[in-house]
Design an enzyme around this catalytic site. Structure first.
Site, PDB file in Angstrom:
ATOM      1  N   CYS A  91       0.837  -1.212   0.000  1.00  0.00           N
ATOM      2  CA  CYS A  91       0.000   0.000   0.000  1.00  0.00           C
ATOM      3  C   CYS A  91       0.871   1.260   0.000  1.00  0.00           C
ATOM      4  O   CYS A  91       1.513   1.586   1.001  1.00  0.00           O
ATOM      5  CB  CYS A  91      -0.917  -0.029   1.230  1.00  0.00           C
ATOM      6  SG  CYS A  91      -1.811   1.494   1.532  1.00  0.00           S
ATOM      7  N   CYS A  94      -0.070   3.919   2.549  1.00  0.00           N
ATOM      8  CA  CYS A  94       0.364   3.491   3.883  1.00  0.00           C
ATOM      9  C   CYS A  94       1.802   3.921   4.139  1.00  0.00           C
ATOM     10  O   CYS A  94       2.154   4.370   5.241  1.00  0.00           O
ATOM     11  CB  CYS A  94       0.257   1.977   4.027  1.00  0.00           C
ATOM     12  SG  CYS A  94      -1.417   1.318   3.893  1.00  0.00           S
TER      13      CYS A  94
END
Length: 324
Positions: A91, A94
């Site tokens: 991600c 993230c």
């Protein structure tokens, strides 16, 4: 709050000295800036977590958890708010958010801890929190989940969420601090006499600049946050007539800028409930930048009044419902 402050001399703007005490309430057990009571230099008598009932021993202010160790967070959250970062290696947002979370949590000096959960390795935790997309950030207070936000946010917005989390924790009696390896957080720095003097003279621009500089050095400085909120309120209302601002907003209830100005006026006029109702009602019907500007104004006025004000307690619940 003293409604008579509405009629301050225009040359000095508003006398905000009576908005609330500059010191945190004694029953919160904190010194200005969020330091634990009795916190001293390294090696002091209170340096061991086991000797201070407010201290909670943790492996670090930022640490990884998995399904086998997650239950330890519940015990920690009884005394210190736990922020949970639900992320995954693939991600990209993230990877942008995680260092911001770590930096901001660390800046609070033990008043928060950050637990990182890899959702790919811990699918049951992902399911338990109902995570549909990542990054997702939630918190635990006394074992109860508190939704915070999704997606990678800028650092000031992350800090604003965490400020509100700490106030919510305090209202629920969660006022301890995390001690890593038995060390207590550093005590807060001194007060800000030059900024306070500028504020008392009605020099709100100077006061605001000085308080911002203090926060740049110590983001968790509660005194500077309080001073900055008062300075901003004073600067926005200088040479303004509160009744005119309120009338203008009442004439056009959808005007976001007018609503924010009227809410400021209602705060200094002693009508905090109306101020928060006005802003939160608009939050429910707006989106994007307008919604965010309203949310930030509500948080700013929370800081002016203080977490122990009944209007703030009521409005915080309404704000959470409006946002989530």
């Amino acid at each position: 709050m003293d409604p008579s402050q509405e009629n301050a001399q225009p040359n000095q703007g508003l006398d905000l000295s009576a908005v609330r005490s500059k010191n945190m309430p004694a029953d919160q057990g904190r010194q200005p800036g969020g330091a634990a009571p009795g916190a001293g230099g390294a090696g002091g008598a209170g340096g061991q977590a086991g000797q201070d009932p407010n201290a909670v021993a943790v492996p670090g202010l930022v640490f990884d958890v998995d399904e086998s160790t997650f239950t330890s967070l519940v015990a920690i959250s009884d005394r210190v708010p736990v922020v949970i970062d639900l992320w995954a290696e693939w991600c990209e947002p993230c990877k942008q958010l995680s260092p911001v979370l770590e930096r901001v949590v660390t800046s609070y000096g033990g008043r928060l801890v950050l637990a990182k959960v890899d959702v790919d390795a811990n699918p049951r935790l992902q399911q338990a929190f109902g995570v549909q997309s990542i990054p997702t950030v939630v918190a635990l207070i006394k074992g109860q989940p508190v939704p915070l936000f999704q997606s990678a946010l800028p650092e000031p917005q992350v800090q604003a969420y965490f400020d509100e989390l700490l106030k919510l924790a305090g209202e629920n009696g969660v006022t301890g601090y995390a001690a890593v390896g038995g060390a207590e957080p550093e005590p807060a720095g001194p007060a800000h006499p030059e900024a306070e003097e500028a504020l008392a003279k009605g020099d709100f621009d100077t006061a605001e600049s000085l308080f911002k500089a203090a926060l740049a050095n110590s983001p968790a400085d509660e005194e500077a946050k309080f001073g900055l909120a008062r300075a901003g309120l004073g600067r926005r209302l200088i040479d303004k007539e509160p009744a005119d601002l309120i009338a203008a907003a009442d004439a056009d209830p959808k005007d976001v800028e007018a609503a924010k100005a009227a809410a400021d006026a209602e705060i200094v006029s002693g009508n905090a409930g109306s101020a928060f109702n006005r802003l939160i009602s608009l939050i429910r019907t707006t989106a994007g930048d307008e919604k965010e500007s309203l949310r930030l104004r509500v948080l700013d006025l929370f800081e002016v009044l203080g977490a122990d004000d009944p209007a703030v307690t009521k409005a915080r619940t309404a704000l959470m419902r409006a946002l989530f």
